[in-house]
Every structure is written in C-alpha cells, then in structure tokens.
Enzyme design. Sequence first.
Site, PDB file in Angstrom:
ATOM      1  N   ILE A 121     -26.654 -40.686  66.856  1.00 15.85           N
ATOM      2  CA  ILE A 121     -28.260 -41.928  67.035  1.00 15.85           C
ATOM      3  C   ILE A 121     -28.303 -42.835  65.859  1.00 15.85           C
ATOM      4  O   ILE A 121     -28.770 -42.171  64.713  1.00 15.85           O
ATOM      5  CB  ILE A 121     -29.553 -41.338  67.065  1.00 15.85           C
ATOM      6  CG1 ILE A 121     -29.295 -40.698  68.303  1.00 15.85           C
ATOM      7  CG2 ILE A 121     -31.041 -42.330  67.789  1.00 15.85           C
ATOM      8  CD1 ILE A 121     -30.199 -39.693  68.620  1.00 15.85           C
ATOM      9  N   GLY A 122     -28.287 -44.092  66.182  1.00 15.40           N
ATOM     10  CA  GLY A 122     -28.553 -44.801  64.667  1.00 15.40           C
ATOM     11  C   GLY A 122     -29.482 -45.240  65.033  1.00 15.40           C
ATOM     12  O   GLY A 122     -29.805 -47.025  64.945  1.00 15.40           O
ATOM     13  N   GLU A 160     -37.384 -36.786  74.727  1.00 14.25           N
ATOM     14  CA  GLU A 160     -36.931 -36.364  73.470  1.00 14.25           C
ATOM     15  C   GLU A 160     -38.328 -35.324  72.991  1.00 14.25           C
ATOM     16  O   GLU A 160     -37.958 -34.475  71.887  1.00 14.25           O
ATOM     17  CB  GLU A 160     -36.689 -37.495  72.515  1.00 14.25           C
ATOM     18  CG  GLU A 160     -36.356 -37.391  71.325  1.00 14.25           C
ATOM     19  CD  GLU A 160     -36.527 -38.282  70.085  1.00 14.25           C
ATOM     20  OE1 GLU A 160     -35.986 -39.063  70.635  1.00 14.25           O
ATOM     21  OE2 GLU A 160     -36.278 -38.606  69.372  1.00 14.25           O
TER      22      GLU A 160
HETATM   23  C1  LIG Z   1     -32.546 -33.407  60.579  1.00 16.04           C
HETATM   24  C2  LIG Z   1     -33.191 -34.726  60.971  1.00 16.04           C
HETATM   25  C3  LIG Z   1     -32.294 -35.215  61.420  1.00 16.04           C
HETATM   26  C4  LIG Z   1     -32.297 -36.733  61.721  1.00 16.04           C
HETATM   27  N1  LIG Z   1     -31.699 -37.318  62.852  1.00 16.04           N
HETATM   28  C5  LIG Z   1     -31.860 -38.730  62.895  1.00 16.04           C
HETATM   29  C6  LIG Z   1     -31.016 -39.490  63.640  1.00 16.04           C
HETATM   30  O1  LIG Z   1     -29.498 -38.263  63.798  1.00 16.04           O
HETATM   31  N2  LIG Z   1     -30.790 -40.362  63.666  1.00 16.04           N
HETATM   32  C7  LIG Z   1     -31.575 -41.876  63.549  1.00 16.04           C
HETATM   33  O2  LIG Z   1     -32.357 -42.766  63.615  1.00 16.04           O
HETATM   34  N3  LIG Z   1     -32.381 -41.237  62.080  1.00 16.04           N
HETATM   35  C8  LIG Z   1     -32.312 -39.360  61.840  1.00 16.04           C
HETATM   36  N4  LIG Z   1     -33.881 -38.722  61.490  1.00 16.04           N
HETATM   37  C9  LIG Z   1     -34.398 -39.368  60.712  1.00 16.04           C
HETATM   38  C10 LIG Z   1     -35.592 -39.305  61.303  1.00 16.04           C
HETATM   39  O3  LIG Z   1     -36.000 -39.606  62.404  1.00 16.04           O
HETATM   40  C11 LIG Z   1     -37.152 -39.940  60.400  1.00 16.04           C
HETATM   41  O4  LIG Z   1     -36.894 -39.390  58.689  1.00 16.04           O
HETATM   42  C12 LIG Z   1     -37.912 -40.047  60.441  1.00 16.04           C
HETATM   43  O5  LIG Z   1     -38.667 -41.118  61.925  1.00 16.04           O
HETATM   44  C13 LIG Z   1     -39.817 -40.147  59.495  1.00 16.04           C
HETATM   45  O6  LIG Z   1     -38.820 -41.023  58.922  1.00 16.04           O
HETATM   46  P1  LIG Z   1     -38.652 -41.727  57.116  1.00 16.04           P
HETATM   47  O7  LIG Z   1     -37.429 -40.600  56.774  1.00 16.04           O
HETATM   48  O8  LIG Z   1     -38.302 -43.429  56.934  1.00 16.04           O
HETATM   49  O9  LIG Z   1     -40.379 -41.279  56.955  1.00 16.04           O
HETATM   50  P2  LIG Z   1     -41.128 -42.917  56.693  1.00 16.04           P
HETATM   51  O10 LIG Z   1     -41.264 -43.305  57.805  1.00 16.04           O
HETATM   52  O11 LIG Z   1     -41.296 -43.884  55.631  1.00 16.04           O
HETATM   53  O12 LIG Z   1     -42.678 -42.007  56.421  1.00 16.04           O
HETATM   54  C14 LIG Z   1     -42.892 -41.160  55.353  1.00 16.04           C
HETATM   55  C15 LIG Z   1     -44.208 -39.681  55.605  1.00 16.04           C
HETATM   56  O13 LIG Z   1     -45.109 -41.355  55.693  1.00 16.04           O
HETATM   57  C16 LIG Z   1     -45.769 -41.286  56.821  1.00 16.04           C
HETATM   58  N5  LIG Z   1     -46.313 -42.213  57.642  1.00 16.04           N
HETATM   59  C17 LIG Z   1     -45.674 -43.341  57.694  1.00 16.04           C
HETATM   60  N6  LIG Z   1     -46.008 -44.012  58.969  1.00 16.04           N
HETATM   61  C18 LIG Z   1     -46.786 -43.642  58.387  1.00 16.04           C
HETATM   62  C19 LIG Z   1     -48.471 -43.874  59.361  1.00 16.04           C
HETATM   63  N7  LIG Z   1     -48.544 -45.153  60.536  1.00 16.04           N
HETATM   64  N8  LIG Z   1     -49.609 -43.519  59.752  1.00 16.04           N
HETATM   65  C20 LIG Z   1     -49.676 -42.016  58.917  1.00 16.04           C
HETATM   66  N9  LIG Z   1     -48.802 -41.685  58.604  1.00 16.04           N
HETATM   67  C21 LIG Z   1     -47.765 -42.245  58.357  1.00 16.04           C
HETATM   68  C22 LIG Z   1     -45.569 -40.485  57.892  1.00 16.04           C
HETATM   69  O14 LIG Z   1     -45.699 -39.366  58.510  1.00 16.04           O
HETATM   70  C23 LIG Z   1     -44.189 -39.667  56.743  1.00 16.04           C
HETATM   71  O15 LIG Z   1     -44.678 -38.050  56.237  1.00 16.04           O
HETATM   72  C24 LIG Z   1     -33.750 -37.378  60.925  1.00 16.04           C
HETATM   73  C25 LIG Z   1     -34.483 -36.924  60.404  1.00 16.04           C
HETATM   74  C26 LIG Z   1     -34.510 -34.855  60.161  1.00 16.04           C
HETATM   75  C27 LIG Z   1     -34.565 -34.390  59.015  1.00 16.04           C
END
Ligand SMILES: Cc1cc2nc3c(=O)[nH]c(=O)nc-3n(C[C@H](O)[C@H](O)[C@H](O)COP(=O)(O)OP(=O)(O)OC[C@H]3O[C@@H](n4cnc5c(N)ncnc54)[C@H](O)[C@@H]3O)c2cc1C
Length: 386
Positions: A131-132, A250
């Site tokens: 998934i990208g 999901e």
């Molecule tokens: C094991 C694993 C597998 C993954 N696999 C995939 C994959 O295959 N494909 C893919 O596309 N992604 C993947 N991801 C990514 C995952 O979907 C993202 O890490 C997740 O959506 C959070 O985004 P971020 O890491 O950019 O954190 P951010 O969005 O930057 O968030 C950082 C912190 O701020 C908080 N925050 C952000 N916005 C708000 C808001 N509006 N209100 C309150 N709090 C907020 C969040 O809760 C978090 O605590 C994976 C992640 C993990 C850990």
Amino acid sequence: MLFTSTDFSALDLPEHLSQVRHEVREFLHEERRQGSFRVHLGHGEFDAEFSRKVGSRGWIGVTWPKKYGGREASYLERFVITEELLAAAAPISAHWIADRQTGPSFLRFGTEAQRQKYLPAIAKGECYFAIGMSEPNSGSDLASVRTRADKVSGGWKLSGQKVWSSWAHKAHAMFVLCRTSPLAENKHEGLSQLIVDLPSPGVTIRPINFLNNEHHFNEVFFDEAFVPDEMVLGEIGQGWRQVTSELALERSGPERYMNTLPLFFALIDRLKTSPDRMARVTVGTLLARFASVRVMSLAIASEFSRETSPNLATEAALVKDIGTHFEREVTEAVKMLLDVTPGVDADDELERLVGEATIFAPISTIRGGTTQILRGIVAKRLEGGV
Ligand SMILES: Cc1cc2nc3c(=O)[nH]c(=O)nc-3n(C[C@H](O)[C@H](O)[C@H](O)COP(=O)(O)OP(=O)(O)OC[C@H]3O[C@@H](n4cnc5c(N)ncnc54)[C@H](O)[C@@H]3O)c2cc1C
C-alpha cells in the site's frame, strides 16, 4: 449512535463454521508439528510458501466471486479463518494486504481486465500487494499527499515518495495514492489510485529497518515512472472516496486485537497453578475486554455478510482503538504478574514473546490510523449524535 444499525442478536456463528474452524486448526497444528513456523508476535512473518498453502485450501479471497478464485463464502467464515490464523500467530503477511484490502478494492473499483489479472493469483496465495499511501509529511493527514501523476500519451508519469510501505520489497504490485490534478481548496479532490507493478523502471525501493533490524517496511521513490492508463484503479479524481470506502473492513477485523493473544494464552498457562487475587482479577478483566471487542468486530463482519458495503467506519475506528489497546494491556499484565525479563532472543518462550510484544506495542496503535485520529472520528460522530 454507534452500532445502532448493528444486529448483535445474530452472533451465534452458523453451525458449519465449527467445521471450518476445526479444519484450519488441524492444518495449523500439522504445520507447527512439521516446524513450518514458530509463534512470532509482531507484524506477522512473510512466508510465500505458507501463503500458497493457505491459498490452496481456499482461505484467501474467501468472500470473492468464484470466477475470480474466491469461494463466495460469508464474511463470518473469513472471520473464523482469520481468528485461527492469528491465534496461532501464523506467518500470513505475504498475502494479508492483498486479501484484506486490495482484493475488495478490485472488486469494487477495478476493471474486468484488472480483476482477471490479479484476483485469481491473489486467491492462490501467489500475488502480493503493498500500500502506497503514507508520505514523509502525509500520514494522518493523508489527503495532503504530494506524489503526483502527470498525464502523458497512453498513461501517467508518476513522481514522488512513499514511506512505511510494508513489504513493498517483496510485493508484486502496489496501490499508489497520488495527486492527478493540482491541490485545490478541497484537498480531497484531485486524488487518484494507480496500480504499479513491482519492480518497474523509475521505481526505487529502499529498506527502513525496525529497532531489532528486521526489514518490514520501505521508502519507495517514483522518478517519472510510467503507469499505463489501464493501471488506473477506479476513476481519476476519485482516489479519496475509494481509499476511505474500505476503512470499515481495514480497521475492524480480529487482526486489530489478536496480535498478543498467544502471549495471553502463555500468561494463563503460567498462572494456572497459583493465580493470586490480583492475577485472577487482571486475567478476568482482560478476558471480558477481549470478549467485548470480539463481539463488536464480529457484529461488523456480520453486517458485511448482509450488505456489500455498510457504512461502519466509525464503529470500526472504535474496534481498532479498543482492540489495539487491549493488545498492549496484555503485555503490561504479563510484566506485572510474572517475573520475566523481556528478550527477543531469549530461549524461554514467554520471555521472547514479551520481548517481541514490547517492540511491537507502538506499531499497532499507529498503523491503519493512530489512536488520536480514531478517537477524533468517534468523537465527531458522538458530537453529531448520529
Ligand atoms: C507497522 C507499520 C506499517 C505501516 N504500513 C504502511 C503501509 O504499508 N503503507 C502506508 O502507506 N503506510 C503504512 N504505515 C504508515 C501509517 O499509516 C502512518 O504511520 C500513520 O498513518 C500515521 O502517520 P505518521 O506516521 O505520518 O504520523 P503523523 O500523522 O505525523 O502523526 C504524528 C502524531 O500526531 C498525531 N496527530 C496527527 N494528526 C492529528 C490530529 N488531527 N489530531 C490529533 N492528533 C494528531 C498522531 O496521532 C500521532 O500521534 C505503517 C505504519 C506502521 C507503524
């Protein structure tokens, strides 16, 4: 209100599913006996051979039409199969994304040619997807993705970067969410989904290793990679609607609360000769919590068996939030009740499982929607009173 449209009275699983459960259990027992895998907590191992065996038994694409390699069985049957695979911590990562997400997306939005190309191979456990979606500055705020595709003759030129792409280095293809028209006032508009076969010219995949050095996810770079028109999923400009339409599926499955279950079993096993009051209360509370979240998850699966696409995204957010915290509580309970030193390489199985669960703990509350985002979704619905 949440779950008001959900029928909890219909949750006695149909009789024939006991037989399905028995068959999956027998299969797993035999695989374990032969040493084909060992209990390993975390993100699930990638084992193509194991996925082929699961596929050959008809346990991938269970609900899909027969003409695409499925069995047209119910979501409840899929639920039972999934429960057994997770309870055994079986290595299902190779086919997991394609089974849970990609297949249903092809069935809803794919062309006939795309379905024929991918679905039968996925159902056989021979075709894996990544998934990208996430990007370095777009995770929770997914609609801000900047990877873009520009129209060229016969297709699209894709440029940008994805991150955290699970198993992209082993996948046969990837769904890429990208911008196909410039960022407008409404950032949910102008997004599209492209299917990118892997490897492809112009696509570079680089590993990001876990704390324990395991390679699970990646950064994926697109440098004017050509994607033909026939590899557009659904409609250009409808990417946001498409990616959010599968959220209920999901976020609501047993994989959101069963990852530390083998550790819970191990805890009960260790305690059984001498549980003190604290141990009894803790295990009883966890068991009640597990039973509650399972009923909620099952209720959603049951709705999916009745209706193709019920609108249960908020209910699913609740299941994921409660479920992933239950997983953490199991680990904390083991640390509190038993004298164990967590160690991912420990000889003692319990110590190893606690070590793995500790490393895994932050993962489940982030992937697929963070705790804060899920609670925001639930709060909005409660505030709206619907
Ligand atoms: C094991 C694993 C597998 C993954 N696999 C995939 C994959 O295959 N494909 C893919 O596309 N992604 C993947 N991801 C990514 C995952 O979907 C993202 O890490 C997740 O959506 C959070 O985004 P971020 O890491 O950019 O954190 P951010 O969005 O930057 O968030 C950082 C912190 O701020 C908080 N925050 C952000 N916005 C708000 C808001 N509006 N209100 C309150 N709090 C907020 C969040 O809760 C978090 O605590 C994976 C992640 C993990 C850990």
